[in-house]
Design a protein around this motif. Sequence first.
Motif, PDB file in Angstrom:
ATOM      1  N   SER A 129     -40.128  80.857 -50.447  1.00  0.00           N
ATOM      2  CA  SER A 129     -39.355  80.574 -49.241  1.00  0.00           C
ATOM      3  C   SER A 129     -38.222  79.558 -49.390  1.00  0.00           C
ATOM      4  CB  SER A 129     -40.273  80.192 -48.084  1.00  0.00           C
ATOM      5  OG  SER A 129     -41.518  79.814 -48.514  1.00  0.00           O
ATOM      6  N   PRO A 130     -38.375  78.436 -50.117  1.00  0.00           N
ATOM      7  CA  PRO A 130     -37.266  77.481 -50.115  1.00  0.00           C
ATOM      8  C   PRO A 130     -35.965  78.091 -50.632  1.00  0.00           C
ATOM      9  CG  PRO A 130     -39.225  76.467 -51.031  1.00  0.00           C
ATOM     10  CD  PRO A 130     -39.518  77.915 -50.885  1.00  0.00           C
TER      11      PRO A 130
ATOM     12  N   ARG B 292     -35.233  81.465 -50.956  1.00  0.00           N
ATOM     13  CA  ARG B 292     -34.818  82.623 -50.164  1.00  0.00           C
ATOM     14  C   ARG B 292     -34.056  82.199 -48.917  1.00  0.00           C
ATOM     15  NH1 ARG B 292     -39.744  84.822 -48.792  1.00  0.00           N
ATOM     16  NH2 ARG B 292     -39.791  83.615 -46.885  1.00  0.00           N
ATOM     17  N   GLU B 293     -34.616  81.223 -48.200  1.00  0.00           N
ATOM     18  CA  GLU B 293     -34.021  80.820 -46.931  1.00  0.00           C
ATOM     19  C   GLU B 293     -32.977  79.729 -47.130  1.00  0.00           C
ATOM     20  OE1 GLU B 293     -34.753  82.654 -44.596  1.00  0.00           O
ATOM     21  OE2 GLU B 293     -36.741  83.481 -44.989  1.00  0.00           O
TER      22      GLU B 293
ATOM     23  N   TRP C 144     -28.866  79.427 -46.043  1.00  0.00           N
ATOM     24  CA  TRP C 144     -28.534  78.403 -45.068  1.00  0.00           C
ATOM     25  C   TRP C 144     -27.364  77.549 -45.585  1.00  0.00           C
ATOM     26  CZ3 TRP C 144     -32.708  74.452 -42.951  1.00  0.00           C
ATOM     27  CH2 TRP C 144     -32.190  73.812 -41.800  1.00  0.00           C
TER      28      TRP C 144
ATOM     29  N   LYS D 121     -34.623  69.727 -50.371  1.00  0.00           N
ATOM     30  CA  LYS D 121     -35.883  70.396 -50.062  1.00  0.00           C
ATOM     31  C   LYS D 121     -36.059  71.680 -50.867  1.00  0.00           C
ATOM     32  CE  LYS D 121     -36.944  68.076 -45.883  1.00  0.00           C
ATOM     33  NZ  LYS D 121     -36.569  67.805 -44.507  1.00  0.00           N
TER      34      LYS D 121
ATOM     35  N   GLY E 177     -40.149  70.546 -45.004  1.00  0.00           N
ATOM     36  CA  GLY E 177     -38.978  71.326 -45.401  1.00  0.00           C
ATOM     37  C   GLY E 177     -39.318  72.783 -45.588  1.00  0.00           C
ATOM     38  N   VAL E 178     -40.456  73.048 -46.248  1.00  0.00           N
ATOM     39  CA  VAL E 178     -40.869  74.430 -46.484  1.00  0.00           C
ATOM     40  C   VAL E 178     -41.114  75.140 -45.147  1.00  0.00           C
ATOM     41  CG1 VAL E 178     -42.629  75.909 -47.498  1.00  0.00           C
ATOM     42  CG2 VAL E 178     -41.859  73.893 -48.735  1.00  0.00           C
TER      43      VAL E 178
ATOM     44  N   GLU F   4     -39.795  74.434 -42.338  1.00  0.00           N
ATOM     45  CA  GLU F   4     -38.490  74.665 -41.724  1.00  0.00           C
ATOM     46  C   GLU F   4     -37.839  75.914 -42.316  1.00  0.00           C
ATOM     47  OE1 GLU F   4     -35.712  71.471 -42.234  1.00  0.00           O
ATOM     48  OE2 GLU F   4     -34.703  71.984 -40.371  1.00  0.00           O
ATOM     49  N   PHE F   5     -37.931  76.064 -43.635  1.00  0.00           N
ATOM     50  CA  PHE F   5     -37.356  77.245 -44.281  1.00  0.00           C
ATOM     51  C   PHE F   5     -38.023  78.519 -43.777  1.00  0.00           C
ATOM     52  CE2 PHE F   5     -36.150  74.372 -47.996  1.00  0.00           C
ATOM     53  CZ  PHE F   5     -34.831  74.321 -47.618  1.00  0.00           C
ATOM     54  N   LEU F   6     -39.352  78.449 -43.620  1.00  0.00           N
ATOM     55  CA  LEU F   6     -40.063  79.645 -43.142  1.00  0.00           C
ATOM     56  C   LEU F   6     -39.630  79.999 -41.715  1.00  0.00           C
ATOM     57  CD1 LEU F   6     -43.707  79.063 -44.381  1.00  0.00           C
ATOM     58  CD2 LEU F   6     -42.140  80.809 -45.150  1.00  0.00           C
TER      59      LEU F   6
ATOM     60  N   ILE G 128     -36.572  79.248 -40.213  1.00  0.00           N
ATOM     61  CA  ILE G 128     -35.168  79.405 -39.831  1.00  0.00           C
ATOM     62  C   ILE G 128     -34.805  80.854 -39.527  1.00  0.00           C
ATOM     63  CG2 ILE G 128     -34.300  77.313 -40.960  1.00  0.00           C
ATOM     64  CD1 ILE G 128     -33.086  79.120 -43.119  1.00  0.00           C
TER      65      ILE G 128
END
Lengths: 448, 338
Positions: free
Chosen positions: A358-359, A361-362, A366, A393, B97-98, B100-102, B104
């Motif tokens: 996830s970090p 990918r998203e 962003w 992050k 942070g993780v 938040e990424f999940l 967004i």
Amino acid sequence: MGKQLLLDNIHAPGIATLGVYREFGGYKALEKALKMKPEELVDEVKKSGLRGRGGAGFPTGMKWGFLAKPEGVPRHLVCNADESEPGTFKDRYLMERKPHLLIEGMIIGSFALGARTSYIYIRGEMMYVYHILEQAIQDAYDAGLLGENIMGSGYSLDLHVHPGGGAYICGEETALIESLEGKRGNPRIKPPFPAVSGVWNRPTVVNNVETIAAVVPIVNMGGEEYAKIGVGKSTGTKLISACGHINKPGVYEIDLGLPVEEFLYSDNYCGGIRNGNKLKAVVAGGSSVPILPAELFLKTAKGEPRLMSYESLADGGFATGTMLGSGGFIVMDDTASVVKNLWNFTRFYHHESCGQCSPCREGTGWMEKVLYRILDGHGKKEDVDLLWDIQSKIDGKTICPLGDAAAWPVASAIRHFRSEFEEYIKNPGSIKDVKHYYRLHNEKEPAY
Amino acid sequence: MPKVTIDGHEIEVPKGTTILQAARMIGPEVAPPAMCYYSKLKTSGGYCRTCIVKVTKGSAQNPNPMPKPVASCRTEVMDGMEVANFTSPDLLEARKGVVEFLLINHPLDCPICDQAGECDLQNLGYEHGAAKTRYDFERRTFEKIDIGNKVQLHMTRCILCYRCVKTADQLCSNRVHGVLNRGDVSEISTYIQNAIDNEWSGNVIDVCPVGALTDKTFRFKSRVWFTKPVDAHRDCKTCAGKARIWFKGEEVLRVTGRKDQWGEVQDWICNDCRFEKKKVSDWTIEGPSHIDRHSVIAQNHYELQNLKLDVGRQLNKLAGEAEKNNTNTSTKKATAKK
């Protein structure tokens, strides 16, 4: 000019063919290597101090030494020719001009590691290089340099070229292995490392094209002699693909330890900045490594002149240093925009993220959107801090180094060029249109 | 057997145990959250990064700390390892942070999502996330896809945990379920919308941590906290037949697998039990399922051990309590809400 171990005779007509390559002393190293014991070859590579040329700079001899050798399980050598880092084009040049150098290196490497089947995983976009390699391999088979009983030594090897589907992520060794196996190119979670469980869960060594090619001169001249070139733990020669605002872009072979100032301004190499402009910033090792402003690039924070070597470029850590990386040398003069350049890099990482964790990918998407917003003239004053927070992050939280590679350029650009970001946010009128890129690729620009 | 210390709790675990499993053995107070790891699915985990922990001491032989946070679900413990989870403020920040990424690209429309109330991402966001989002761009959206006639996939809600892919891989033969595309536009799909024609395919609904895969026979019939889960079993030729059935009044609205403390199903159930057996007469009722009192499903929920068979005495007791507390039900509701 330094020693030309890989690029010697590269302009000789027909060097891509087996006959001409052999006229210039090709496959002598193989002849010599096949008379040696595999362990002796690994020792030679260890003595040479050769370090991985793909970016990480891990000692090759040590990597070969780590290879697990269980009884009755085949081992593999895989050449990583999935060169797709923005700014790096050294492997392609080497492969299209001297394919037999790589093949010779592959045979020697496979012999040293005891591999009976080896692979060259080539980037899908480089289809014409694939055809050159296929032809070269066919010629090598016909001449008895590949296949059964190579040069009467009793050693047999099959070599295959496998074109990828065109994904940057497949340059990561475990993703490359997945892709080679015919699966989706997602990086594996390590451990187990490929040295224990790689292609088809067999012990595997994955090396960069240049690393494997460098084995040929090492065998020719001996490991100790090779180690004399260079400085400290950065031994030998390195291919640097120089591009950007310089007078003479191209691929250069340098002795490691060459002062960066000489490399940048000497007529033998880059030949100075175009139009006599002032140097602004340099990305020293491909898009993933931190960008450095001119003053920190030419001299370290301690005031010593910087050298083209693994250690000197990394001097000062990420705060004031960078990395040698894969040798993609991108020079920017004072007309260049660091923010725009960063947006382009970030866009690339967003596009190339595999989407597994996830970090990355998203986060990459962003960051691209925030940078696009700044460049489109709608930046907010908290956007720079937001970018810094997003990159921090991602950094170190992902499965593979792509997340780090996406985070480092952002971090370094903000660290050294924060005022430029703020200028864009304060004066949106100074910005030229960036939408053309999305139009060019038939993509929708980020909405905000 | 290696000994590992997690947030100051020492435990001895069998060789090959992961940090996450060891933490779960200690208890929920140290167990990191996990969105993609599923102990019943091989090679699951490592993707979502919510279970990251800090290894402050690698092992007894090599006491160096690990340079980066590691995914606890895929990292095996070493003897003498020391792990910081909730005791490390940096790590909690990284986990935030993780989360938040999940979130967004996840729609924040829980009020109209069928999973609300039993959603792992909702719980995760509540416990580890920030109260406000900093993401002000358009979120990615997809069209809804039918996977067979009983399962619906809404990729917009998907967090790409790969659990359903592993389920389809490991439970179903003739795999047609996987991931298409790359990066943040990758999507779970059955290739060109082929249905998974398999008697176990319904389990992808149970493993989905969010509302991306939902049961079409249950979609929008009821909010989960209005239904009452009851453990029940039946003789099934395909599966073990141990399931959880969800009542609304006298009606069985849906059937799922029985989930344990960590939100993982104990036994896979077959599609026949899940989608076809929706009459009370199909099942032998065992009793109310155990529901964590922090869950919204715990509203108005009662447990077997509290239910006295002597109804008369029970009523007397309740009457006594009611006198003490004026209104019994309102206090019960209040505690449940806490």
